[in-house]
Every structure is written in C-alpha cells, then in structure tokens.
Design an enzyme around this catalytic site. Structure first.
Site, PDB file in Angstrom:
ATOM      1  N   LYS A  16       5.856  10.286  13.846  1.00 16.20           N
ATOM      2  CA  LYS A  16       5.638   9.385  12.742  1.00 16.20           C
ATOM      3  C   LYS A  16       4.810   8.702  12.634  1.00 16.20           C
ATOM      4  CE  LYS A  16      11.149   8.646  13.940  1.00 16.20           C
ATOM      5  NZ  LYS A  16      11.846   7.949  14.175  1.00 16.20           N
ATOM      6  N   TYR A  56      17.401  10.306   6.345  1.00 17.31           N
ATOM      7  CA  TYR A  56      17.930   9.623   6.732  1.00 17.31           C
ATOM      8  C   TYR A  56      19.809   9.221   6.124  1.00 17.31           C
ATOM      9  CZ  TYR A  56      14.525   8.841  10.259  1.00 17.31           C
ATOM     10  OH  TYR A  56      13.652   9.072  11.586  1.00 17.31           O
ATOM     11  N   ASN A 119       9.754   4.598  17.651  1.00 21.50           N
ATOM     12  CA  ASN A 119       9.357   5.639  18.794  1.00 21.50           C
ATOM     13  C   ASN A 119       8.855   6.676  18.894  1.00 21.50           C
ATOM     14  OD1 ASN A 119      11.522   6.541  16.751  1.00 21.50           O
ATOM     15  ND2 ASN A 119      13.189   7.076  17.964  1.00 21.50           N
ATOM     16  N   HIS A 122      10.644  12.223  15.840  1.00 22.14           N
ATOM     17  CA  HIS A 122      11.802  12.269  15.284  1.00 22.14           C
ATOM     18  C   HIS A 122      11.563  14.065  15.745  1.00 22.14           C
ATOM     19  CE1 HIS A 122      14.949  13.310  12.323  1.00 22.14           C
ATOM     20  NE2 HIS A 122      14.485  14.393  11.993  1.00 22.14           N
ATOM     21  N   GLU A 133      16.959  19.611   6.783  1.00 17.81           N
ATOM     22  CA  GLU A 133      15.440  18.614   6.941  1.00 17.81           C
ATOM     23  C   GLU A 133      14.089  19.166   7.071  1.00 17.81           C
ATOM     24  OE1 GLU A 133      15.498  16.528  10.421  1.00 17.81           O
ATOM     25  OE2 GLU A 133      17.244  15.533  10.407  1.00 17.81           O
TER      26      GLU A 133
HETATM   27  P1  RTP Z   1      14.967  10.489  14.685  1.00 19.38           P
HETATM   28  O1  RTP Z   1      16.561  11.094  13.286  1.00 19.38           O
HETATM   29  O2  RTP Z   1      13.776  10.022  14.369  1.00 19.38           O
HETATM   30  O3  RTP Z   1      14.966  11.877  15.863  1.00 19.38           O
HETATM   31  O4  RTP Z   1      15.862  10.029  15.661  1.00 19.38           O
HETATM   32  P2  RTP Z   1      17.810  10.216  16.673  1.00 19.38           P
HETATM   33  O5  RTP Z   1      18.336  11.041  16.224  1.00 19.38           O
HETATM   34  O6  RTP Z   1      17.344  10.065  18.384  1.00 19.38           O
HETATM   35  O7  RTP Z   1      18.256   8.422  16.385  1.00 19.38           O
HETATM   36  P3  RTP Z   1      19.232   8.298  15.396  1.00 19.38           P
HETATM   37  O8  RTP Z   1      20.470   7.470  15.489  1.00 19.38           O
HETATM   38  O9  RTP Z   1      19.146   9.532  14.147  1.00 19.38           O
HETATM   39  O10 RTP Z   1      18.010   7.199  14.150  1.00 19.38           O
HETATM   40  C1  RTP Z   1      17.054   6.831  13.728  1.00 19.38           C
HETATM   41  C2  RTP Z   1      16.081   6.479  13.177  1.00 19.38           C
HETATM   42  O11 RTP Z   1      15.880   5.035  13.775  1.00 19.38           O
HETATM   43  C3  RTP Z   1      15.330   4.167  14.452  1.00 19.38           C
HETATM   44  N1  RTP Z   1      16.516   3.394  14.765  1.00 19.38           N
HETATM   45  N2  RTP Z   1      16.212   1.788  15.207  1.00 19.38           N
HETATM   46  N3  RTP Z   1      18.758  -0.081  16.363  1.00 19.38           N
HETATM   47  C4  RTP Z   1      18.383   0.360  15.813  1.00 19.38           C
HETATM   48  O12 RTP Z   1      16.801  -0.427  15.837  1.00 19.38           O
HETATM   49  C5  RTP Z   1      17.214   1.246  15.687  1.00 19.38           C
HETATM   50  N4  RTP Z   1      18.436   2.489  16.158  1.00 19.38           N
HETATM   51  C6  RTP Z   1      17.889   3.858  15.727  1.00 19.38           C
HETATM   52  C7  RTP Z   1      14.552   4.939  14.987  1.00 19.38           C
HETATM   53  O13 RTP Z   1      13.063   5.375  14.759  1.00 19.38           O
HETATM   54  C8  RTP Z   1      15.448   6.478  15.185  1.00 19.38           C
HETATM   55  O14 RTP Z   1      14.985   8.267  15.834  1.00 19.38           O
END
Ligand code: RTP
Length: 155
Positions: A16, A56, A119, A122, A133
């Site tokens: 990212k 997303y 974070n 991804h 994706e």
């Molecule tokens: P990613 O898709 O980026 O690998 O992350 P992930 O599956 O671990 O998590 P996901 O729930 O799909 O969330 C995507 C990205 O959104 C941001 N996020 N912010 N509470 C918050 O502010 C929050 N929750 C999620 C994070 O950048 C997350 O990686």
C-alpha cells in the site's frame, strides 16, 4: 491429494502507499521470495478511484470506506501476483491480522506498522477473491510464467 496440488495457486498482494513511502517494498518481496513463492507479476501503479472502489466493493457500506479509498490513492502501490502451494492462506499468515495491534511479531504487519488505517500491505483473503483481484489489477499478458520446473518441491 497429490503433494503438488495447489502449486499453481495464485494470490494478489499489494504494498500500500505507506509501505512504498516507507521503503518496505524490498523487505516484503524478500520475505515472499525466501518463503519460496514464485513471482509472476509486478508493477508500480497509481490506482484510480474506480479501480479502488471496485477492489474494495465489499466494504462500500463501512464507515471507513471513503478514508480507505483516500489512503489507497495517496501514492503509488506495488501490485504483485505470487504463486505457490497454498499461497493465499500462507500469505495472509505472513501479513498478520488486519489490525497491526493484533498481529504477532514476525508477521509483516506485526513488524512494520501500528494502525489499521495504515497497515502497509494487502493480500487476497480467498482463492476466489484472488482470481477476481488479479483480473482487476493485471492484464493476462502481464503475468509471466518464467519457470517451468518439473520439481514439485520448488514452488
Ligand atoms: P486487506 O483487504 O487490505 O488485505 O485487509 P483485510 O482483508 O485484512 O481487511 P478488510 O476488512 O478487508 O479491510 C480492508 C482494509 O481496510 C482498512 N480498514 N480500516 N476500522 C478501520 O478503520 C479499518 N478497518 C479496515 C485496512 O487498511 C484494511 O486492510
């Protein structure tokens, strides 16, 4: 199942904007290479808003959605496709939890970041999502099968 089933599984990994900005690209690639995965696609991209919204799409109702899109547009992203045995699940384990606070040391998020909203990386969360994706971020001719190994222990 045969030992080599799943060797050609692929996942989509993106460093990212904060990861690129903090010069973590090499460290992240090093971890995937040393694990034994096989790089089949990679590019530096400034993702468009429509691409990110599509990527997303499943989070569009979340309160953090617009902030997430803004964050992901804040700089270039290194988009990659890695291939290997169970790579989708293994990559998620290498990344750590979505929230770095829950990520163990030794994982990428556990070692390099602190906030869920920054974070650094991804990774696709299922084989189906990985396929979606990869086709969203890459044209088929950008994925290169550069090694045709008959040795199944080399992924
Ligand atoms: P990613 O898709 O980026 O690998 O992350 P992930 O599956 O671990 O998590 P996901 O729930 O799909 O969330 C995507 C990205 O959104 C941001 N996020 N912010 N509470 C918050 O502010 C929050 N929750 C999620 C994070 O950048 C997350 O990686």
């Amino acid at each position: 199942r045969a030992a080599w089933t799943g060797v050609y599984e692929r996942t989509f990994i993106a460093v990212k904007p904060d990861g690129v900005h903090r010069r973590l690209v090499g460290e992240i690639i090093r971890r995937f290479e040393k694990k034994g995965f096989h790089l089949v696609g990679m590019k530096l991209v400034q993702p468009s808003e429509p691409l990110l919204k599509e990527h997303y799409w499943g989070l569009r109702q979340k309160p953090f959605f617009s902030g997430l899109i803004e964050y992901m547009r804040s700089g270039p992203v290194v988009a990659m496709v890695w291939q290997g045995l169970d790579v989708v699940k293994m990559a998620r384990r290498m990344l750590g939890e979505t929230d770095p606070a829950d990520s163990l040391p030794g994982t990428i998020r556990g070692d390099f970041c602190m906030e869920v909203g920054r974070n650094v990386i991804h990774g696709s969360d299922s084989v189906k999502m990985a396929q979606r994706e990869i086709s969203l971020w890459f044209n088929p001719d950008e994925l290169i099968c550069w090694e045709n190994s008959s040795q199944p222990w080399r992924y």
